[in-house]
Scaffold this motif. Structure first.
Motif, PDB file in Angstrom:
ATOM      1  N   HIS A 147     -14.306  84.495  -3.361  1.00 27.83           N
ATOM      2  CA  HIS A 147     -13.143  85.178  -3.935  1.00 27.83           C
ATOM      3  C   HIS A 147     -12.026  84.183  -4.233  1.00 27.83           C
ATOM      4  N   GLY A 148     -11.660  83.339  -3.265  1.00 28.14           N
ATOM      5  CA  GLY A 148     -10.703  82.278  -3.530  1.00 28.14           C
ATOM      6  C   GLY A 148      -9.383  82.368  -2.796  1.00 28.14           C
ATOM      7  N   GLU A 149      -9.218  83.396  -1.959  1.00 31.69           N
ATOM      8  CA  GLU A 149      -7.930  83.522  -1.262  1.00 31.69           C
ATOM      9  C   GLU A 149      -7.705  82.383  -0.267  1.00 31.69           C
ATOM     10  N   THR A 150      -8.774  81.703   0.125  1.00 30.22           N
ATOM     11  CA  THR A 150      -8.645  80.577   1.053  1.00 30.22           C
ATOM     12  C   THR A 150      -7.941  79.385   0.408  1.00 30.22           C
ATOM     13  N   LEU A 151      -7.798  79.411  -0.901  1.00 26.32           N
ATOM     14  CA  LEU A 151      -7.197  78.279  -1.616  1.00 26.32           C
ATOM     15  C   LEU A 151      -5.708  78.448  -1.869  1.00 26.32           C
ATOM     16  N   SER A 152      -5.174  79.630  -1.556  1.00 27.24           N
ATOM     17  CA  SER A 152      -3.777  79.905  -1.884  1.00 27.24           C
ATOM     18  C   SER A 152      -2.923  79.957  -0.635  1.00 27.24           C
ATOM     19  N   GLY A 153      -1.624  80.045  -0.868  1.00 32.25           N
ATOM     20  CA  GLY A 153      -0.686  80.218   0.231  1.00 32.25           C
ATOM     21  C   GLY A 153      -0.435  81.693   0.435  1.00 32.25           C
ATOM     22  N   ILE A 154       0.798  82.120   0.302  1.00 35.81           N
ATOM     23  CA  ILE A 154       1.153  83.519   0.478  1.00 35.81           C
ATOM     24  C   ILE A 154       0.863  84.259  -0.819  1.00 35.81           C
ATOM     25  N   GLY A 155       0.128  85.377  -0.716  1.00 36.07           N
ATOM     26  CA  GLY A 155      -0.178  86.146  -1.906  1.00 36.07           C
ATOM     27  C   GLY A 155      -0.947  85.307  -2.902  1.00 36.07           C
ATOM     28  N   ASN A 156      -0.515  85.321  -4.159  1.00 31.72           N
ATOM     29  CA  ASN A 156      -1.168  84.533  -5.194  1.00 31.72           C
ATOM     30  C   ASN A 156      -0.376  83.271  -5.521  1.00 31.72           C
ATOM     31  N   GLN A 157       0.437  82.805  -4.577  1.00 31.34           N
ATOM     32  CA  GLN A 157       1.216  81.593  -4.815  1.00 31.34           C
ATOM     33  C   GLN A 157       0.299  80.389  -4.687  1.00 31.34           C
ATOM     34  N   ALA A 158      -0.460  80.153  -5.763  1.00 39.86           N
ATOM     35  CA  ALA A 158      -1.510  79.148  -5.740  1.00 39.86           C
ATOM     36  C   ALA A 158      -0.953  77.761  -6.017  1.00 39.86           C
ATOM     37  N   PRO A 159      -1.647  76.735  -5.541  1.00 45.11           N
ATOM     38  CA  PRO A 159      -1.270  75.385  -5.948  1.00 45.11           C
ATOM     39  C   PRO A 159      -1.481  75.236  -7.445  1.00 45.11           C
ATOM     40  N   GLN A 160      -0.723  74.381  -8.076  1.00 46.93           N
ATOM     41  CA  GLN A 160      -0.814  74.235  -9.528  1.00 46.93           C
ATOM     42  C   GLN A 160      -2.213  73.825  -9.966  1.00 46.93           C
ATOM     43  N   ALA A 161      -2.848  72.972  -9.205  1.00 46.75           N
ATOM     44  CA  ALA A 161      -4.195  72.512  -9.530  1.00 46.75           C
ATOM     45  C   ALA A 161      -5.202  73.155  -8.585  1.00 46.75           C
ATOM     46  N   HIS A 162      -5.310  74.484  -8.657  1.00 47.61           N
ATOM     47  CA  HIS A 162      -6.180  75.169  -7.696  1.00 47.61           C
ATOM     48  C   HIS A 162      -7.662  74.887  -7.936  1.00 47.61           C
ATOM     49  N   ALA A 163      -8.064  74.597  -9.172  1.00 41.16           N
ATOM     50  CA  ALA A 163      -9.464  74.252  -9.417  1.00 41.16           C
ATOM     51  C   ALA A 163      -9.817  72.923  -8.744  1.00 41.16           C
ATOM     52  N   ARG A 164      -8.872  71.995  -8.770  1.00 40.93           N
ATOM     53  CA  ARG A 164      -9.097  70.727  -8.080  1.00 40.93           C
ATOM     54  C   ARG A 164      -9.170  70.938  -6.566  1.00 40.93           C
ATOM     55  N   LYS A 165      -8.296  71.797  -6.055  1.00 43.16           N
ATOM     56  CA  LYS A 165      -8.327  72.072  -4.621  1.00 43.16           C
ATOM     57  C   LYS A 165      -9.653  72.703  -4.225  1.00 43.16           C
ATOM     58  N   ALA A 166     -10.209  73.555  -5.087  1.00 48.53           N
ATOM     59  CA  ALA A 166     -11.494  74.203  -4.785  1.00 48.53           C
ATOM     60  C   ALA A 166     -12.590  73.159  -4.612  1.00 48.53           C
ATOM     61  N   VAL A 167     -12.618  72.150  -5.489  1.00 50.26           N
ATOM     62  CA  VAL A 167     -13.618  71.091  -5.378  1.00 50.26           C
ATOM     63  C   VAL A 167     -13.404  70.292  -4.096  1.00 50.26           C
ATOM     64  N   GLU A 168     -12.148  70.009  -3.764  1.00 45.93           N
ATOM     65  CA  GLU A 168     -11.851  69.238  -2.560  1.00 45.93           C
ATOM     66  C   GLU A 168     -12.229  70.013  -1.290  1.00 45.93           C
ATOM     67  N   VAL A 169     -11.989  71.326  -1.295  1.00 44.69           N
ATOM     68  CA  VAL A 169     -12.245  72.139  -0.108  1.00 44.69           C
ATOM     69  C   VAL A 169     -13.736  72.401   0.087  1.00 44.69           C
TER      70      VAL A 169
END
Length: 243
Positions: A147-169
Motif C-alpha cells: 500500500h505504501g503508508e510505511t513510506l510517509s509521515g503523518i497522513g499523506n505528508q509524503a517525502p518529495q522523492a517517495h519513489a526513491r525512498k521506496a527503493v531505499e526501504v
C-alpha cells in the motif's frame, strides 16, 4: 498464458472517480483472456465515519452511512469487477491505513468485533479474495506490491522523492500507492548493470479532497496500473496468507 495484472489503489469509496473506474473496468473486459490477477492496493474505503480524525465531528457520520457504503461498494465496485475477471484470476485485497481504521475501531469497541470489518462483511474469503494485512505485501513476479503508508509521515505528508525512498526501504522493485501522486525512481546496481530496481507510485482511483488540506495544491492524479509479466515469471504470495 495470461500475463496481465491490474492494480487499483486508493479508491476511497464513496469518493471514487467513476470515469477512471469505468476505464479500468473496460480494460478488464477487453483483455479478459489475458488477465491473470487483480489487486486492490489498499484504502478501498475512505471510512470517514469511523476515522479517529472525526471522533467529535458528527457531520462526517451520516446515519446509516457505514452500512450504505458497504452495500454500495459491493454493488457498484466489487461485483462489477468480479463479473469481468476470469474465474481463475487471482484476487488480492490489500489493507491500507484507511481500511485499517476498521480494526482500530474494534480495538476501542471490542463489542463490535466481526461486525464492521469489510473483509467479513463482504465475505471476501468465500469469494476467492486473498486479504493482505496492513504493512505486508504481495509479489507479482519480481515486483512487490504494497500500500505504501510505511513510506510517509503523518497522513499523506509524503517525502518529495517517495519513489526513491521506496527503493531505499524495500531494496527491490516495488509498486505502491497511498501518496496519490504518480512517481518513478530507478536504481541500477553498479556491480551488475542488469540488476535494476524501480520504485513506482501509482495514481489514485479515488477523487478525494480532504478538508484538512484546505485546498492546498497537490500532485494527485487519477489512474490505475497494469503489470505485464514476461515469459517465465510467476506469482509468489509473500508471506503465506490465509484464505
Amino acid at each position: 498464458m495470461a500475463n496481465l495484472w491490474v492494480c487499483a489503489f486508493d479508491a476511497h469509496f464513496p469518493k471514487m472517480h467513476r470515469p477512471t473506474f469505468n476505464a479500468m473496468l473496460d480494460f478488464l473486459g477487453r483483455n479478459k483472456k489475458n488477465v491473470a490477477g487483480f489487486i486492490f492496493g489498499g484504502d478501498q474505503q475512505d471510512n470517514a465515519e469511523i476515522s479517529h480524525h472525526n471522533a467529535n465531528k458528527p457531520l462526517y457520520k451520516p446515519t446509516g452511512s457505514y452500512d450504505r457504503n458497504t452495500r454500495e461498494f459491493d454493488r457498484t465496485v466489487l461485483e462489477p469487477i468480479e463479473r469481468v475477471l476470469p474465474p481463475d484470476a487471482v484476487r488480492v485485497w490489500e489493507v491500507g491505513n484507511h481500511d485499517d481504521w476498521e480494526n482500530q475501531f474494534v480495538e476501542s469497541h471490542p463489542e463490535f468485533l466481526g461486525t464492521v470489518e469489510r473483509p467479513i462483511l463482504l465475505g471476501l474469503a468465500g469469494r476467492g479474495w486473498k486479504v493482505v494485512p496492513r504493512g505486508e505485501g504481495f509479489k507479482v513476479g519480481k515486483l512487490l506490491v504494497v500500500h505504501g503508508e510505511t513510506l510517509s509521515g503523518i497522513g499523506n505528508q509524503a517525502p518529495q522523492a517517495h519513489a526513491r525512498k521506496a527503493v531505499e526501504v524495500y531494496a527491490r522493485n516495488v509498486l505502491f500507492g497511498h501518496m496519490h501522486s504518480p512517481q518513478v525512481f530507478t536504481k541500477i546496481l553498479p556491480m551488475n548493470q542488469a540488476d535494476k530496481w524501480q520504485g513506482t507510485c501509482a495514481p489514485i482511483l479515488g477523487a478525494t479532497n480532504p478538508a484538512y488540506l484546505q485546498n492546498r495544491p497537490t500532485a494527485w492524479l487519477n489512474g490505475f496500473c497494469i503489470i505485464e509479466l514476461l515469459a517465465g515469471e510467476h506469482t509468489v504470495i509473500a508471506p503465506d496468507l490465509p484464505g
